[in-house]
Design a protein around this motif. Structure first.
Motif, PDB file in Angstrom:
ATOM      1  N   MET A 215       0.826  -1.204   0.000  1.00 54.93           N
ATOM      2  CA  MET A 215       0.000   0.000   0.000  1.00 54.93           C
ATOM      3  C   MET A 215       0.864   1.259   0.000  1.00 54.93           C
ATOM      4  SD  MET A 215      -2.970  -1.177   2.691  1.00 54.93           S
ATOM      5  CE  MET A 215      -3.706   0.465   2.765  1.00 54.93           C
ATOM      6  N   ALA A 216       1.917   1.247   0.803  1.00 51.77           N
ATOM      7  CA  ALA A 216       2.800   2.416   0.854  1.00 51.77           C
ATOM      8  C   ALA A 216       3.541   2.598  -0.455  1.00 51.77           C
ATOM      9  CB  ALA A 216       3.784   2.259   2.008  1.00 51.77           C
ATOM     10  N   ALA A 217       3.970   1.489  -1.074  1.00 54.19           N
ATOM     11  CA  ALA A 217       4.706   1.570  -2.332  1.00 54.19           C
ATOM     12  C   ALA A 217       3.817   1.992  -3.494  1.00 54.19           C
ATOM     13  CB  ALA A 217       5.353   0.220  -2.639  1.00 54.19           C
ATOM     14  N   ALA A 218       2.506   1.732  -3.351  1.00 51.75           N
ATOM     15  CA  ALA A 218       1.578   2.094  -4.429  1.00 51.75           C
ATOM     16  C   ALA A 218       1.477   3.597  -4.608  1.00 51.75           C
ATOM     17  CB  ALA A 218       0.194   1.500  -4.144  1.00 51.75           C
ATOM     18  N   GLY A 219       1.919   4.321  -3.609  1.00 48.10           N
ATOM     19  CA  GLY A 219       1.945   5.773  -3.730  1.00 48.10           C
ATOM     20  C   GLY A 219       0.648   6.410  -3.277  1.00 48.10           C
ATOM     21  N   GLY A 220       0.706   7.687  -3.030  1.00 54.38           N
ATOM     22  CA  GLY A 220      -0.477   8.413  -2.599  1.00 54.38           C
ATOM     23  C   GLY A 220      -0.501   8.579  -1.096  1.00 54.38           C
ATOM     24  N   ARG A 221      -0.804   9.806  -0.686  1.00 51.04           N
ATOM     25  CA  ARG A 221      -0.825  10.080   0.752  1.00 51.04           C
ATOM     26  C   ARG A 221      -1.870   9.245   1.466  1.00 51.04           C
ATOM     27  NH1 ARG A 221      -3.783  13.022   4.088  1.00 51.04           N
ATOM     28  NH2 ARG A 221      -5.097  13.800   2.388  1.00 51.04           N
ATOM     29  N   ARG A 222      -3.031   9.057   0.850  1.00 45.08           N
ATOM     30  CA  ARG A 222      -4.118   8.324   1.502  1.00 45.08           C
ATOM     31  C   ARG A 222      -3.750   6.856   1.701  1.00 45.08           C
ATOM     32  NH1 ARG A 222      -8.055  11.027   3.972  1.00 45.08           N
ATOM     33  NH2 ARG A 222      -9.659   9.557   3.352  1.00 45.08           N
ATOM     34  N   ASN A 223      -3.090   6.281   0.713  1.00 45.38           N
ATOM     35  CA  ASN A 223      -2.681   4.886   0.855  1.00 45.38           C
ATOM     36  C   ASN A 223      -1.655   4.723   1.969  1.00 45.38           C
ATOM     37  OD1 ASN A 223      -4.305   3.676  -1.027  1.00 45.38           O
ATOM     38  ND2 ASN A 223      -2.824   3.823  -2.697  1.00 45.38           N
ATOM     39  N   ARG A 224      -0.709   5.640   2.024  1.00 48.01           N
ATOM     40  CA  ARG A 224       0.301   5.557   3.083  1.00 48.01           C
ATOM     41  C   ARG A 224      -0.331   5.759   4.459  1.00 48.01           C
ATOM     42  NH1 ARG A 224       3.245   8.415  -0.873  1.00 48.01           N
ATOM     43  NH2 ARG A 224       2.784  10.419   0.135  1.00 48.01           N
ATOM     44  N   GLU A 225      -1.261   6.680   4.533  1.00 50.67           N
ATOM     45  CA  GLU A 225      -1.934   6.922   5.810  1.00 50.67           C
ATOM     46  C   GLU A 225      -2.779   5.721   6.218  1.00 50.67           C
ATOM     47  OE1 GLU A 225      -4.773  10.311   7.933  1.00 50.67           O
ATOM     48  OE2 GLU A 225      -4.319  10.417   5.794  1.00 50.67           O
ATOM     49  N   ALA A 226      -3.447   5.112   5.245  1.00 50.12           N
ATOM     50  CA  ALA A 226      -4.248   3.921   5.535  1.00 50.12           C
ATOM     51  C   ALA A 226      -3.364   2.786   6.040  1.00 50.12           C
ATOM     52  CB  ALA A 226      -5.008   3.486   4.285  1.00 50.12           C
ATOM     53  N   ALA A 227      -2.218   2.596   5.401  1.00 54.66           N
ATOM     54  CA  ALA A 227      -1.298   1.545   5.838  1.00 54.66           C
ATOM     55  C   ALA A 227      -0.793   1.821   7.249  1.00 54.66           C
ATOM     56  CB  ALA A 227      -0.123   1.449   4.863  1.00 54.66           C
ATOM     57  N   ARG A 228      -0.474   3.070   7.530  1.00 54.35           N
ATOM     58  CA  ARG A 228       0.034   3.424   8.855  1.00 54.35           C
ATOM     59  C   ARG A 228      -1.008   3.171   9.950  1.00 54.35           C
ATOM     60  NH1 ARG A 228       1.509   8.025   7.562  1.00 54.35           N
ATOM     61  NH2 ARG A 228      -0.173   9.315   8.387  1.00 54.35           N
ATOM     62  N   TRP A 229      -2.244   3.599   9.707  1.00 55.78           N
ATOM     63  CA  TRP A 229      -3.283   3.401  10.722  1.00 55.78           C
ATOM     64  C   TRP A 229      -3.708   1.940  10.823  1.00 55.78           C
ATOM     65  CZ3 TRP A 229      -4.485   6.542  14.516  1.00 55.78           C
ATOM     66  CH2 TRP A 229      -4.119   7.880  14.397  1.00 55.78           C
ATOM     67  N   GLY A 230      -3.624   1.225   9.708  1.00 57.28           N
ATOM     68  CA  GLY A 230      -3.900  -0.205   9.771  1.00 57.28           C
ATOM     69  C   GLY A 230      -2.905  -0.935  10.649  1.00 57.28           C
ATOM     70  N   LEU A 231      -1.631  -0.607  10.472  1.00 59.08           N
ATOM     71  CA  LEU A 231      -0.600  -1.227  11.311  1.00 59.08           C
ATOM     72  C   LEU A 231      -0.760  -0.829  12.775  1.00 59.08           C
ATOM     73  CD1 LEU A 231       2.580  -0.804   9.070  1.00 59.08           C
ATOM     74  CD2 LEU A 231       1.360  -2.932   9.596  1.00 59.08           C
ATOM     75  N   ALA A 232      -1.104   0.438  13.029  1.00 60.25           N
ATOM     76  CA  ALA A 232      -1.279   0.891  14.409  1.00 60.25           C
ATOM     77  C   ALA A 232      -2.404   0.124  15.091  1.00 60.25           C
ATOM     78  CB  ALA A 232      -1.565   2.392  14.428  1.00 60.25           C
TER      79      ALA A 232
END
Length: 201
Positions: free
Chosen positions: A74-91
């Motif tokens: 998700m983070a590699a796919a690019g986009g702020r929203r994807n990175r934020e989603a991955a971060r909150w998912g992991l949290a």
């Protein structure tokens, strides 16, 4: 002087309490029997494709490995929203895991499905308690938290989480109620984290 009539309030209260506790125990017994029957039905209805892939899916999510990989994609796919989603998912996932595995499992202490059922399916069965399912809790926490940030990721991640939940029953690592409780726990933690995230804005 006339004797006072015997008080019956305490007796009625005791009888009512016994009736309530008896009904609760009977209901719990019926629920356990249904839980076991549901597991046995899954185990006695094998499918060649599921026999091949369900254990692999279950093992892939051991130690949260698959979800770290999903977050990286998700983070590699690019986009702020994807990175934020991955971060909150992991949290949400990392917060859920100790609540489930270190607290709930030890507190409840439910045994895993019996060995006679487990032998019928391949797959790793941990020695920790059965209730709730840690794999399912982590999966639903990750998916719920990520979806609340980026709804577009919900369908594919939801399918993956559902597969993980079913794999835990299919491999006889958990009873269905363990999986249901794990899903509820993961969703609850993710929603609480989401509310906290919104309040901090």
């Amino acid at each position: 002087m006339l004797d006072r009539p015997p008080r019956t309030d305490d007796q009625h209260g005791a009888r009512a309490w016994q009736a309530v506790t008896g009904a609760c125990q009977a209901a719990r017994g019926r629920a356990r029997r249904l839980d076991r029957r549901a597991l046995e039905w899954v185990v006695t209805h094998p499918d060649p494709v599921l026999d091949r892939w369900m254990p692999r899916l279950s093992r892939a999510t051991d130690h949260l490995v698959a979800w770290w990989a999903v977050a990286a994609v998700m983070a590699a796919a690019g986009g702020r929203r994807n990175r934020e989603a991955a971060r909150w998912g992991l949290a949400a996932m990392l917060l859920t895991s100790p609540v489930c595995n270190a607290a709930a499992k030890n507190l409840i202490g439910r045994s895993r499905p019996p060995e006679r059922i487990r032998r019928r399916r391949p797959g790793r069965v941990p020695e920790s308690g059965s209730f709730p399912s840690g794999h399912t809790a982590a999966a639903t926490a990750f998916v719920t938290a990520a979806t609340l940030v980026t709804p577009q990721v919900g369908p594919p991640l939801g399918v993956l989480a559902a597969g993980v939940a079913y794999a835990r029953v299919y491999t006889a690592a958990h009873y269905p109620s363990d999986v249901a409780a794990g899903a509820l726990l993961g969703i609850t933690v993710a929603l609480a984290l989401h509310l906290q995230r919104r309040s901090d804005r």
